[in-house]
Motif scaffolding. Structure first.
Motif, PDB file in Angstrom:
ATOM      1  N   GLY A 179       0.784  -1.232   0.000  1.00 25.51           N
ATOM      2  CA  GLY A 179       0.000   0.000   0.000  1.00 25.51           C
ATOM      3  C   GLY A 179       0.809   1.271   0.000  1.00 25.51           C
ATOM      4  O   GLY A 179       0.302   2.344   0.362  1.00 25.51           O
ATOM      5  N   GLU A 180       2.063   1.196  -0.421  1.00 26.37           N
ATOM      6  CA  GLU A 180       2.940   2.364  -0.442  1.00 26.37           C
ATOM      7  C   GLU A 180       3.331   2.692  -1.880  1.00 26.37           C
ATOM      8  O   GLU A 180       3.518   1.797  -2.703  1.00 26.37           O
ATOM      9  N   ARG A 181       3.469   3.980  -2.149  1.00 26.74           N
ATOM     10  CA  ARG A 181       3.946   4.427  -3.458  1.00 26.74           C
ATOM     11  C   ARG A 181       5.402   4.860  -3.353  1.00 26.74           C
ATOM     12  O   ARG A 181       5.822   5.414  -2.338  1.00 26.74           O
ATOM     13  N   ALA A 182       6.139   4.601  -4.416  1.00 32.38           N
ATOM     14  CA  ALA A 182       7.550   4.994  -4.433  1.00 32.38           C
ATOM     15  C   ALA A 182       7.910   5.577  -5.790  1.00 32.38           C
ATOM     16  O   ALA A 182       7.431   5.106  -6.821  1.00 32.38           O
ATOM     17  N   GLU A 183       8.716   6.615  -5.767  1.00 30.91           N
ATOM     18  CA  GLU A 183       9.278   7.179  -6.985  1.00 30.91           C
ATOM     19  C   GLU A 183      10.739   6.772  -7.077  1.00 30.91           C
ATOM     20  O   GLU A 183      11.451   6.723  -6.071  1.00 30.91           O
ATOM     21  N   VAL A 184      11.178   6.479  -8.294  1.00 29.89           N
ATOM     22  CA  VAL A 184      12.550   6.018  -8.520  1.00 29.89           C
ATOM     23  C   VAL A 184      13.301   7.058  -9.335  1.00 29.89           C
ATOM     24  O   VAL A 184      12.817   7.517 -10.374  1.00 29.89           O
ATOM     25  N   GLU A 185      14.462   7.424  -8.855  1.00 28.30           N
ATOM     26  CA  GLU A 185      15.359   8.338  -9.568  1.00 28.30           C
ATOM     27  C   GLU A 185      16.653   7.582  -9.853  1.00 28.30           C
ATOM     28  O   GLU A 185      17.314   7.091  -8.936  1.00 28.30           O
TER      29      GLU A 185
END
Length: 201
Positions: free
Chosen positions: A35-41
């Protein structure tokens, strides 16, 4: 959550970048299941090579290198992938972490990984890469992912995918568990935290 991927591959396309992308995808998928969102750089070190050399001689980071360092300092987690050169991490990989502030990675979850032409180099993660991040006081995940040439392509036996999935689950568990962040005090030099624990016991 912000996951920053550091990849030190020199070729284009790069097996190092391929492994880095697989690890990032696995972590994002596992976080999604929780249930977590993550952005990848993704930070490719190859274009930063000249700026890294300049930083070593001047002591100052400029331009894209300064931006990359700022992203690492704000990251919730790091995925760090190096090719193996002469039985260790690459010079480019090490130089990037040499120019970071000494406290930049304290308490930061770090997934370590490496690529090489042969499985004979698999222990580089334990004898070189893990000690590097332990010295920087990062939280190094238990599963380190190594990929040799034969782990990619039609002849792969699927074990790499299993290791990547396990690593993604470990990183997601650590992030969701809230182990991050950030103790900047060197507890070996400053006894106060231990004194406080003794008085509260």
């Amino acid at each position: 959550m912000q996951i920053v991927v550091i990849t030190a591959g020199l070729s284009d396309p790069s097996s190092t970048r391929l492994l880095a992308d697989q690890l990032a995808d696995a972590a994002v998928a596992q976080l999604g299941e929780r249930g977590e969102r993550a952005e990848v750089e993704v930070i490719e070190l190859r274009p930063l090579a000249h700026l890294l050399a300049d930083n070593l001689t001047t002591g100052f980071a400029t331009g894209a290198l300064a931006e990359a360092i700022a992203k690492v300092e704000q990251a919730d987690a790091l995925i760090a992938v190096t090719p193996v050169f002469t039985a260790s991490y690459s010079g480019l990989f090490k130089t990037f972490f040499d120019v970071l502030d000494k406290d930049a990675l304290v308490g930061v979850p770090v997934q370590i990984a490496a690529t090489a032409g042969t499985a004979r180099h698999s222990l580089v993660l334990e004898h070189a890469v893990r000690p590097l991040f332990a010295y920087l006081r990062a939280i190094v995940l238990p599963t380190a992912v190594f990929a040799a040439t034969e782990d990619f392509g039609s002849n792969a036996d699927g074990q790499l995918a299993q290791r990547v999935a396990r690593a993604g689950a470990e990183l997601a568990d650590l992030l969701v568990g809230g182990a991050r962040r950030r103790v900047v005090r060197d507890e070996f030099a400053d006894p106060t935290p231990f004194e406080e624990l003794l008085h509260s016991a």
